[in-house]
Design a protein around this motif. Structure first.
Motif, PDB file in Angstrom:
ATOM      1  N   GLY A   1      22.567 -39.947 100.592  1.00 35.33           N
ATOM      2  CA  GLY A   1      21.780 -40.889  99.550  1.00 35.33           C
ATOM      3  C   GLY A   1      20.403 -40.303  99.762  1.00 35.33           C
ATOM      4  N   GLU A   2      19.887 -39.541 100.326  1.00 37.26           N
ATOM      5  CA  GLU A   2      18.693 -39.333 100.720  1.00 37.26           C
ATOM      6  C   GLU A   2      18.093 -38.283  99.611  1.00 37.26           C
ATOM      7  OE1 GLU A   2      16.940 -37.526 104.589  1.00 37.26           O
ATOM      8  OE2 GLU A   2      18.721 -39.476 105.625  1.00 37.26           O
ATOM      9  N   LEU A   3      16.550 -38.273  99.349  1.00 41.40           N
ATOM     10  CA  LEU A   3      16.335 -37.734  98.967  1.00 41.40           C
ATOM     11  C   LEU A   3      15.791 -36.709  98.575  1.00 41.40           C
ATOM     12  CD1 LEU A   3      14.710 -40.145  95.940  1.00 41.40           C
ATOM     13  CD2 LEU A   3      16.962 -38.861  95.653  1.00 41.40           C
ATOM     14  N   PHE A   4      15.671 -34.818  98.434  1.00 42.29           N
ATOM     15  CA  PHE A   4      14.991 -34.106  98.935  1.00 42.29           C
ATOM     16  C   PHE A   4      14.367 -33.306  97.568  1.00 42.29           C
ATOM     17  CE2 PHE A   4      18.687 -34.326 101.408  1.00 42.29           C
ATOM     18  CZ  PHE A   4      18.373 -34.056 103.140  1.00 42.29           C
ATOM     19  N   GLN A   5      13.207 -32.377  98.394  1.00 40.66           N
ATOM     20  CA  GLN A   5      12.440 -31.525  97.442  1.00 40.66           C
ATOM     21  C   GLN A   5      13.374 -30.937  96.238  1.00 40.66           C
ATOM     22  OE1 GLN A   5       9.531 -30.530  99.163  1.00 40.66           O
ATOM     23  NE2 GLN A   5       8.147 -32.394  99.170  1.00 40.66           N
ATOM     24  N   ASN A   6      14.185 -29.957  97.215  1.00 41.23           N
ATOM     25  CA  ASN A   6      14.718 -28.731  96.262  1.00 41.23           C
ATOM     26  C   ASN A   6      16.326 -29.144  97.059  1.00 41.23           C
ATOM     27  OD1 ASN A   6      13.661 -27.280  98.342  1.00 41.23           O
ATOM     28  ND2 ASN A   6      12.716 -26.625  97.035  1.00 41.23           N
TER      29      ASN A   6
ATOM     30  N   SER B   1      16.553 -28.793 106.197  1.00 37.30           N
ATOM     31  CA  SER B   1      16.724 -29.768 106.839  1.00 37.30           C
ATOM     32  C   SER B   1      18.236 -30.096 107.935  1.00 37.30           C
ATOM     33  CB  SER B   1      16.634 -31.584 106.123  1.00 37.30           C
ATOM     34  OG  SER B   1      15.499 -31.881 105.427  1.00 37.30           O
ATOM     35  N   ALA B   2      19.294 -29.812 107.373  1.00 38.07           N
ATOM     36  CA  ALA B   2      20.473 -30.196 108.055  1.00 38.07           C
ATOM     37  C   ALA B   2      20.017 -29.018 109.107  1.00 38.07           C
ATOM     38  CB  ALA B   2      21.714 -29.231 106.794  1.00 38.07           C
ATOM     39  N   HIS B   3      19.600 -27.929 109.069  1.00 41.84           N
ATOM     40  CA  HIS B   3      19.953 -26.701 109.680  1.00 41.84           C
ATOM     41  C   HIS B   3      19.133 -26.786 110.983  1.00 41.84           C
ATOM     42  CE1 HIS B   3      22.160 -23.764 108.534  1.00 41.84           C
ATOM     43  NE2 HIS B   3      21.078 -23.224 107.399  1.00 41.84           N
ATOM     44  N   ARG B   4      17.885 -28.010 110.796  1.00 43.44           N
ATOM     45  CA  ARG B   4      17.120 -28.467 112.185  1.00 43.44           C
ATOM     46  C   ARG B   4      17.640 -29.146 113.047  1.00 43.44           C
ATOM     47  NH1 ARG B   4      12.510 -28.557 108.037  1.00 43.44           N
ATOM     48  NH2 ARG B   4      12.907 -30.412 107.794  1.00 43.44           N
ATOM     49  N   ALA B   5      18.139 -30.000 112.164  1.00 46.08           N
ATOM     50  CA  ALA B   5      19.156 -31.227 112.764  1.00 46.08           C
ATOM     51  C   ALA B   5      20.642 -30.622 113.710  1.00 46.08           C
ATOM     52  CB  ALA B   5      20.250 -31.562 111.651  1.00 46.08           C
ATOM     53  N   GLY B   6      20.545 -29.204 112.811  1.00 39.67           N
ATOM     54  CA  GLY B   6      21.358 -28.747 113.756  1.00 39.67           C
ATOM     55  C   GLY B   6      20.740 -27.697 114.970  1.00 39.67           C
TER      56      GLY B   6
ATOM     57  N   ALA C   1      26.964 -31.807 114.265  1.00 39.45           N
ATOM     58  CA  ALA C   1      25.500 -32.166 114.008  1.00 39.45           C
ATOM     59  C   ALA C   1      25.300 -31.558 112.667  1.00 39.45           C
ATOM     60  CB  ALA C   1      24.333 -31.837 114.855  1.00 39.45           C
ATOM     61  N   ARG C   2      25.451 -30.868 111.865  1.00 40.58           N
ATOM     62  CA  ARG C   2      25.236 -30.238 110.796  1.00 40.58           C
ATOM     63  C   ARG C   2      26.016 -30.397 110.026  1.00 40.58           C
ATOM     64  NH1 ARG C   2      26.571 -25.899 107.237  1.00 40.58           N
ATOM     65  NH2 ARG C   2      25.351 -24.977 106.403  1.00 40.58           N
ATOM     66  N   LYS C   3      27.367 -30.810 109.706  1.00 42.97           N
ATOM     67  CA  LYS C   3      28.531 -31.744 109.321  1.00 42.97           C
ATOM     68  C   LYS C   3      27.946 -33.028 109.217  1.00 42.97           C
ATOM     69  CE  LYS C   3      33.484 -32.320 109.112  1.00 42.97           C
ATOM     70  NZ  LYS C   3      34.056 -32.467 109.279  1.00 42.97           N
ATOM     71  N   ALA C   4      27.499 -33.440 110.900  1.00 44.30           N
ATOM     72  CA  ALA C   4      27.088 -35.154 110.152  1.00 44.30           C
ATOM     73  C   ALA C   4      26.007 -35.389 109.765  1.00 44.30           C
ATOM     74  CB  ALA C   4      27.313 -35.376 111.985  1.00 44.30           C
ATOM     75  N   TYR C   5      25.087 -34.375 109.544  1.00 43.15           N
ATOM     76  CA  TYR C   5      24.065 -34.967 108.945  1.00 43.15           C
ATOM     77  C   TYR C   5      23.599 -34.562 107.828  1.00 43.15           C
ATOM     78  CZ  TYR C   5      19.079 -34.185 107.171  1.00 43.15           C
ATOM     79  OH  TYR C   5      18.153 -34.554 106.589  1.00 43.15           O
TER      80      TYR C   5
END
Length: 200
Positions: free
Chosen positions: A45-50, A57-62, A35-39
């Motif tokens: 294309g997403e914008l992140f603050q930093n 966000s990747a860890h939350r998805a995982g 899930a982390r890799k897929a995220y």
């Protein structure tokens, strides 16, 4: 005396908990990484603050996948281990001996139970898989018990013998106290009669 649960029951509960944890890790870790890799692959294309926000966000998805798929494996493995240990322990207690046949039967029953919903072929496949799983698992458990120096059966017999000897000693001590009380009582009753005989 306080009421204790039998050691077999405690072992079944411990193994169910351990099976649940192992199942959670077995199902959750691959799901976490996938899930982390897929995220990461899907969020170019997403914008992140930093950078920390992107990693978080990747860890939350995982973590969501870890919990979801870990739970799916956890309860199944815990149920399998619990049923397997309950059947093998029940057979060992009933037959008063621990053999590979107990574990093979427990594995066959558990495997067939888990594959019963697939029809007769699934039932037969679960039976064969369970037997193939039960024999090495039982052999491993028996070897571990022998290495510990005392099997559960030997320990149970020893504890029964010690409890019997303890109860017998308590009973004999109570019987001795009862005999002493009986003699004291008869002496006390005989005392006033002799005094009245002396006076007359």
């Amino acid at each position: 005396e306080r009421q204790r649960y039998p050691e077999e029951t405690v072992n079944i509960v411990k193994s169910a908990f351990t099976g649940g944890v192992v199942g959670w890790v077995y199902g959750g870790l691959p799901a976490f990484y996938h899930a982390r890799k897929a995220y990461i692959e899907g969020s170019h294309g997403e914008l992140f603050q930093n950078r920390a926000d992107a990693v978080q966000s990747a860890h939350r998805a995982g973590l969501r996948s870890f919990i979801r798929y870990g739970w799916r494996w956890s309860w199944r493995v815990a149920a399998f281990v619990t049923i397997f240990n309950t059947v093998s322990t029940g057979l060992a207690v009933y037959r008063n001996k621990t053999t590979i046949g107990n574990f093979a039967s427990a594995g066959a029953f558990t495997g067939a139970l888990f594959r019963m919903h697939l029809g007769l072929q699934g039932l037969a496949g679960g039976f064969v898989f369970g037997t193939a799983f039960g024999i090495p698992a039982g052999g491993l458990l028996m070897i571990m018990q022998k290495l510990a120096g005392e099997t559960l059966q030997e320990k149970r017999n020893r504890e029964r013998r010690e409890l019997y000897e303890q109860k017998l000693a308590e009973w004999q001590s109570r019987l001795g106290v009862t005999e002493v009380l009986g003699q004291t009582e008869s002496n006390a009753q005989g005392g006033p009669e002799t005094e009245t005989a002396r006076e007359s």
